[in-house]
Write a protein that holds these residues in place. Structure first.
Motif, PDB file in Angstrom:
ATOM      1  N   GLU A   1       0.960   5.269   0.395  1.00  0.00           N
ATOM      2  CA  GLU A   1       0.173   6.428   0.837  1.00  0.00           C
ATOM      3  C   GLU A   1       1.105   7.542   1.261  1.00  0.00           C
TER       4      GLU A   1
ATOM      5  N   VAL B   1       0.872  -1.173   0.000  1.00  0.00           N
ATOM      6  CA  VAL B   1       0.000   0.000   0.000  1.00  0.00           C
ATOM      7  C   VAL B   1       0.908   1.223   0.000  1.00  0.00           C
TER       8      VAL B   1
ATOM      9  N   ILE C   1      13.772   3.961  -4.008  1.00  0.00           N
ATOM     10  CA  ILE C   1      14.326   2.752  -4.619  1.00  0.00           C
ATOM     11  C   ILE C   1      13.218   1.725  -4.851  1.00  0.00           C
TER      12      ILE C   1
ATOM     13  N   PRO D   1      14.590   7.753   0.861  1.00  0.00           N
ATOM     14  CA  PRO D   1      15.368   7.072  -0.181  1.00  0.00           C
ATOM     15  C   PRO D   1      14.912   5.628  -0.417  1.00  0.00           C
ATOM     16  N   SER D   2      14.571   4.922   0.653  1.00  0.00           N
ATOM     17  CA  SER D   2      14.158   3.522   0.446  1.00  0.00           C
ATOM     18  C   SER D   2      12.849   3.448  -0.343  1.00  0.00           C
TER      19      SER D   2
ATOM     20  N   TYR E   1       6.803  -3.837   6.362  1.00  0.00           N
ATOM     21  CA  TYR E   1       7.964  -2.962   6.315  1.00  0.00           C
ATOM     22  C   TYR E   1       7.494  -1.597   5.852  1.00  0.00           C
ATOM     23  N   VAL E   2       8.149  -0.583   6.380  1.00  0.00           N
ATOM     24  CA  VAL E   2       7.766   0.783   6.028  1.00  0.00           C
ATOM     25  C   VAL E   2       8.938   1.421   5.291  1.00  0.00           C
ATOM     26  N   PHE E   3       8.735   1.729   4.031  1.00  0.00           N
ATOM     27  CA  PHE E   3       9.790   2.351   3.234  1.00  0.00           C
ATOM     28  C   PHE E   3       9.410   3.799   2.953  1.00  0.00           C
ATOM     29  N   GLU E   4      10.267   4.687   3.396  1.00  0.00           N
ATOM     30  CA  GLU E   4      10.027   6.098   3.094  1.00  0.00           C
ATOM     31  C   GLU E   4      11.355   6.763   2.774  1.00  0.00           C
TER      32      GLU E   4
ATOM     33  N   TYR F   1       4.093   0.693   2.364  1.00  0.00           N
ATOM     34  CA  TYR F   1       3.923  -0.311   3.429  1.00  0.00           C
ATOM     35  C   TYR F   1       3.909  -1.668   2.733  1.00  0.00           C
TER      36      TYR F   1
END
Lengths: 316, 92
Positions: free
Chosen positions: B11, B9, B39, B35-36, B30-33, B16
């Motif tokens: 947002e 998801v 990528i 730079p991640s 996992y929460v990617f915000e 997420y």
């Protein structure tokens, strides 16, 4: 780059930190739902999402905040479903003796990493046909909806409308429930095709009597044909809910009557004079003093005696 | 490339990511915000690692060597978590 590149896991440790990122409610609900379905499906358990945002996706209610993930499985799969979810960290929420007695149709599961609960149902109150047959019918007519772009399987619109109505009818004295009932009834009333489907399905699921007030309000002429005898346990649970004015104690007493004789005395005592732990689970806001507990116990005892008296008078 | 059994998801610039195939060991998303996130959203089975490094270098204006090392470390981590799969081609 301002910060290093890393995969940050939403872990228990981080969720306790003051500056921890939290999962937004809608995200945790959608991902939690998908996770629950994946865990059960991988154990070869048929599962359907009920209530909550699936109703919004089906156009049966206006968007609102949901706190729980509700799913239903076939009654024979219930224990396996608990085990499958348990392997991924979901465990039953502690319940008081009263709560265990009055609610035998579902189990609430919690997880240390997820800010939402999972309500695992083996049947739905108010659907009093044989629970296996009910689930098979729900399953055969299931449909897929999208939650934040993620596909999940839920009940048909007709079944969802009945579930929403029965949920609201469980507590008709609540203004919120009355509002929910009015909402679903007015939406159904505006859709002739949906009305026709509900008319037939209410009978198939054994909800043509229990959902009566909704059917009348929505202008649905129910087809009163049950394929078989109503399930005794489901019917008794619904009747106890609808007959009791104050609800919980009376429903617990009703449930005790279905227990073996040798267990009844202890159960009656535990319901009318609960342990401190049970009392705090039933009344979370209760003061932590002996005096507060004593007053709550006396009040419950009084209600229980009045309800037993009323029931005895009704039986004569 | 990303396997089929992950749920994502996105947002407000945050991804997420839940690994549905490994829920017993990876129980939460996992929460990617930052730079991640940049990528993660470029992993499409078509772009190569080099291309992703180029795009992030342009986006952040940081030294290419530093970004290349970070991207490689992140992709390695994703591989270990089974959140991406090796592809026979150059792409990720």
């Amino acid at each position: 780059m301002g910060s290093s590149v890393c995969a940050r896991k939403y872990s228990h440790r981080m969720s306790e930190a003051i500056d921890a990122p939290r999962l937004p409610g809608s995200v945790s609900l959608a991902l939690g739902t998908v996770a629950t379905l994946a865990l059960l499906s991988s154990a070869d358990i048929r599962v359907l999402v009920i209530k909550g945002p699936a109703l919004e996706a089906q156009g049966l209610r206006a968007p609102r905040k949901s706190a729980d993930i509700d799913v239903i499985v076939a009654p024979d799969d219930f224990e396996r479903a608990l085990n499958a979810l348990g392997l991924a960290g979901w465990s039953p929420r502690s319940r008081s003796q009263v709560a265990r007695l009055v609610s035998t149709h579902s189990e609430t599961l919690i997880h240390p990493f997820w800010p939402v609960d999972v309500d695992l149902h083996s049947r739905f109150p108010g659907m009093v046909a044989d629970p296996r047959r009910v689930f098979d019918r729900l399953w055969d007519q299931r449909q897929e909806v999208a939650l934040l772009g993620l596909g999940v399987e839920t009940t048909s619109r007709a079944h969802s409308a009945l579930i929403m109505a029965l949920h609201a009818l469980r507590d008709p004295r609540s203004s919120r429930m009355r509002q929910e009932l009015e909402e679903i009834a007015s939406r159904v009333e505006a859709e002739p095709r949906l009305r026709a489907e509900i008319a037939f399905e209410a009978g198939q699921l054994g909800a043509h009597v229990t959902a009566g007030p909704f059917l009348v309000r929505a202008g649905v002429q129910a087809v009163e044909e049950l394929g078989e005898t109503p399930d005794k346990e489901a019917l008794a649970e619904w009747q106890a809910r609808s007959e009791s004015a104050a609800g919980v104690s009376s429903r617990a007493l009703q449930a005790i009557l279905s227990q073996p004789w040798h267990k009844r005395t202890l159960l009656v005592t535990r319901v009318l004079w609960p342990t401190a732990q049970d009392l705090y689970m039933d009344v979370p806001g209760l003061g932590r003093t002996r005096r507060a507990r004593l007053r709550a116990r006396i009040a419950r005892l009084g209600r229980g005696i009045r309800q037993i008296h009323a029931r005895a008078r009704g039986a004569t | 490339m990303k396997p089929a059994d992950i749920a994502v998801v996105i947002e407000d610039g945050v991804a997420y990511v839940l690994n549905l195939g490994y829920l017993e060991t990876q129980q939460s998303p996992y929460v990617f915000e930052g730079p991640s996130f940049e990528i993660w959203t470029r992993i499409d089975g078509e772009r190569s690692e080099e291309q992703i490094v180029d795009e992030l270098t342009e986006l952040y204006g940081a030294p290419r060597e530093q970004i290349a090392a970070d991207v490689h470390a992140f992709l390695t981590q994703l591989l270990e978590l089974h959140l991406i799969e090796e592809t026979p081609q150059d792409s990720v």
